[in-house]
Design a protein around this motif. Structure first.
Motif, short mmCIF file in Angstrom:
data_model
loop_
_atom_site.label_atom_id
_atom_site.label_comp_id
_atom_site.label_asym_id
_atom_site.label_seq_id
_atom_site.Cartn_x
_atom_site.Cartn_y
_atom_site.Cartn_z
N GLU A 79 0.83 -1.20 0.00
CA GLU A 79 0.00 0.00 0.00
C GLU A 79 0.86 1.25 0.00
O GLU A 79 0.58 2.22 -0.72
N ARG A 80 1.93 1.24 0.76
CA ARG A 80 2.85 2.39 0.75
C ARG A 80 3.50 2.55 -0.62
O ARG A 80 3.64 3.67 -1.13
N ARG A 81 3.89 1.43 -1.21
CA ARG A 81 4.56 1.47 -2.50
C ARG A 81 3.62 2.04 -3.58
O ARG A 81 4.03 2.89 -4.38
N VAL A 82 2.38 1.61 -3.60
CA VAL A 82 1.43 2.12 -4.60
C VAL A 82 1.13 3.59 -4.36
O VAL A 82 1.07 4.39 -5.30
N HIS A 83 0.97 3.97 -3.10
CA HIS A 83 0.71 5.38 -2.81
C HIS A 83 1.89 6.24 -3.24
O HIS A 83 1.71 7.31 -3.85
N ASP A 84 3.10 5.81 -2.94
CA ASP A 84 4.28 6.57 -3.35
C ASP A 84 4.38 6.66 -4.87
O ASP A 84 4.80 7.70 -5.42
N LEU A 85 3.98 5.60 -5.56
CA LEU A 85 4.00 5.61 -7.02
C LEU A 85 3.04 6.65 -7.57
O LEU A 85 3.40 7.43 -8.47
N VAL A 86 1.84 6.70 -7.04
CA VAL A 86 0.86 7.69 -7.50
C VAL A 86 1.34 9.10 -7.18
O VAL A 86 1.19 10.02 -7.98
N ARG A 87 1.94 9.27 -6.03
CA ARG A 87 2.48 10.60 -5.68
C ARG A 87 3.58 11.01 -6.65
O ARG A 87 3.63 12.18 -7.08
N GLU A 88 4.43 10.08 -7.02
CA GLU A 88 5.48 10.38 -8.01
C GLU A 88 4.87 10.73 -9.37
O GLU A 88 5.32 11.66 -10.04
N ALA A 89 3.83 10.00 -9.76
CA ALA A 89 3.16 10.26 -11.04
C ALA A 89 2.49 11.63 -11.02
O ALA A 89 2.54 12.38 -12.01
N GLN A 90 1.88 11.96 -9.89
CA GLN A 90 1.21 13.27 -9.80
C GLN A 90 2.22 14.40 -9.88
O GLN A 90 1.99 15.41 -10.55
N GLN A 91 3.37 14.22 -9.26
CA GLN A 91 4.43 15.23 -9.35
C GLN A 91 4.93 15.35 -10.78
O GLN A 91 5.17 16.46 -11.27
N ALA A 92 5.09 14.23 -11.47
CA ALA A 92 5.55 14.26 -12.86
C ALA A 92 4.55 14.99 -13.74
O ALA A 92 4.94 15.77 -14.62
#
Length: 379
Positions: free
Chosen positions: A261-274
Motif C-alpha cells: 500500500e505504501r509502494r502504490v501510494h508513493d508511485l501515484v504521488r510520483e506520477a502526480q508530481q511528474a
C-alpha cells in the motif's frame, strides 16, 4: 476557521468583454453566432442564472457586430434585468401564448446554410423549435465548436479558484482529525460536506469516500460500508465558492499500511508530481497525461490507471481542457485543470492524488491545493 474577504464582483464591463470575445471567436470558427441557454455558459457570459429552468425558452443570442440580446419569458424579465451583466445587453421578453421561436428568429442572421453554436445543455425542445422556425440553419455544440470558451481564466477568476482550493484544503485538514474506523462512508462524507460549507463553499457537488475495495472505483459514491482498520480510503471532494469550483483528492489509511500500500501510494504521488512538472505554457495538454502515465506504466501498473489525468475547472467542475492522450491543444497561461493520476486494484484498494493547477506567465505551473501529498494515517 480562516476568514477571507470576498472578491470584488464582476462588472457589466467584464461581462461585455466576455460576450464580445465569445462572438468574435464564433465568427473566427465560421459560425453565424451562438445561442446560450441557462447553464454555466450563460452564468459565465452574463452572470444570469434563472431561478427555475423550465420549458419556457431563455436564450442569449450573440453574433459579431450585433448587440447581445437575452430572450426571456416575461415573468422572468425583472430578474434578468437585474443580472450583473444586464447593462451590457438587451433583454427581450415574450409572453405565454406567443411563439418564442418566432420572437428569437429575427435576432439571428440566418441566411441559407447559417451555422450556429448552441450551449450543450440546451433543451432539445428549444433546439427543435428553432430548427422548425429556421429550417435552413444548422447547429453545433459549443464544446465542439468553441471548446476553449471558458478555459482561460483572468486574474479575478483565478482569485476565486484559488480561494476555493484553499477552502478545500482546510476541509481536508479538518477531516484528518475525525474518526474513520467503525464509521460509515456516508458519515465521513457528511463531515466533508459540512467542512466545505464552513470554509465558505456555497455548494457541495461531491464527496467521494471510497474505503477498502470501494476505493478501486474512481467515482464510488459514499455508501453504508463501515470503514475498517487496515482500509485505504480515497477522499475526493469539491464544490463552488464564489461561483468557482474546487476539486481535490487525497488518499489516507486507517492505521498502519502494508508495504504494498505504501509502494502504490508513493508511485501515484510520483506520477502526480511528474504530471505537475509537465505543466508549461505551449506544451500540449496530452503531455501532462503522458508524464503521469509513464511513471505508473513503467512500474507495471499501467492497466490500473483507467481514466484521463485531468480536466478543466471553472464555473463547473468538469470542462475543457482535458489532459488526455490525443489532446494536442497547447496549454495557455490561465488555464485551470486537475492533475489526478490513480491506481485502482479491483477488489482491493485504490489510490488517487489530485490538485487543481494553472499555467503561469513565467513558464511553469502553480498549484491551488497545497495539503501534504504523503499518505496520512487516520484513526
Amino acid at each position: 476557521m480562516s476568514v477571507t474577504t470576498p472578491p470584488a464582483p464582476f462588472t457589466a464591463e467584464d461581462y461585455r468583454a466576455r460576450m464580445d470575445r465569445a462572438a468574435a471567436e464564433a465568427a473566427d470558427a465560421g459560425l453565424a453566432g451562438i445561442l446560450v441557454a441557462p447553464g454555466p455558459d450563460l452564468v459565465h457570459l452574463t452572470g444570469y442564472q434563472p431561478t427555475a429552468t423550465t420549458e419556457r425558452l431563455t436564450v442569449l443570442v450573440l453574433a459579431a457586430g450585433r448587440e447581445p440580446v437575452l430572450v426571456v419569458p416575461t415573468l422572468e424579465a425583472p430578474d434578468a434585468e437585474q443580472a450583473p451583466g444586464a447593462a451590457a445587453l438587451t433583454v427581450r421578453d415574450w409572453t405565454d401564448g406567443r411563439d418564442p421561436y418566432a420572437v428569437t428568429a429575427p435576432l439571428l442572421d440566418a441566411g441559407t446554410g447559417a451555422r450556429f453554436g448552441v450551449s450543450d445543455n440546451t433543451w432539445a425542445l428549444h433546439l427543435l423549435g428553432l430548427q422548425k422556425a429556421l429550417p435552413a440553419t444548422s447547429y453545433v455544440s459549443l464544446t465542439e465548436a468553441l471548446p476553449m470558451l471558458r478555459a482561460v481564466k483572468d486574474a479575478r477568476e483565478l482569485e476565486r479558484i484559488a480561494a476555493a482550493g484553499a477552502a478545500a484544503d482546510e476541509a481536508y485538514r479538518e477531516i484528518l482529525t475525525v474518526r474513520f474506523e467503525g464509521r460509515r462512508e456516508t458519515e465521513v462524507a457528511a463531515d466533508l460536506a459540512a467542512a466545505l460549507m464552513r470554509f465558505g463553499h456555497s455548494q457541495v457537488d461531491f464527496t467521494v469516500v471510497g474505503s477498502g475495495p470501494n476505493g478501486a472505483n474512481p467515482h464510488h459514491e459514499a455508501g453504508e460500508r463501515v470503514i475498517e482498520r487496515g482500509d485505504m480510503v480515497v477522499l475526493d471532494f469539491g464544490g463552488l465558492k464564489h461561483g468557482y469550483g474546487s476539486d481535490t483528492t487525497r488518499t489516507v489509511h486507517v492505521g498502519e499500511p502494508t508495504d504494498e500500500e505504501r509502494r502504490v501510494h508513493d508511485l501515484v504521488r510520483e506520477a502526480q508530481q511528474a504530471g505537475f512538472e509537465a505543466v508549461r505554457p505551449g506544451v500540449a495538454c496530452q503531455e501532462v497525461d503522458r508524464a503521469a502515465r509513464k511513471v505508473i506504466t513503467d512500474a507495471g501498473y499501467g492497466a490500473y490507471f483507467i481514466h484521463r489525468t485531468g480536466h478543466g475547472i471553472g464555473v463547473t467542475t468538469h470542462e475543457p481542457p482535458y489532459m488526455i492522450e490525443g489532446e494536442e491543444r497547447p496549454i495557455v497561461p490561465g488555464m485551470c485543470f486537475s492533475v489526478e493520476p490513480g491506481v485502482y486494484l479491483p477488489g482491493r484498494f485504490g489510490v488517487r492524488i489530485e490538485d487543481i493547477v494553472t499555467a503561469t506567465e513565467d513558464g511553469g505551473g502553480l498549484r491551488f491545493n497545497n495539503t501534504p501529498r504523503e499518505m496520512a494515517i487516520v484513526e
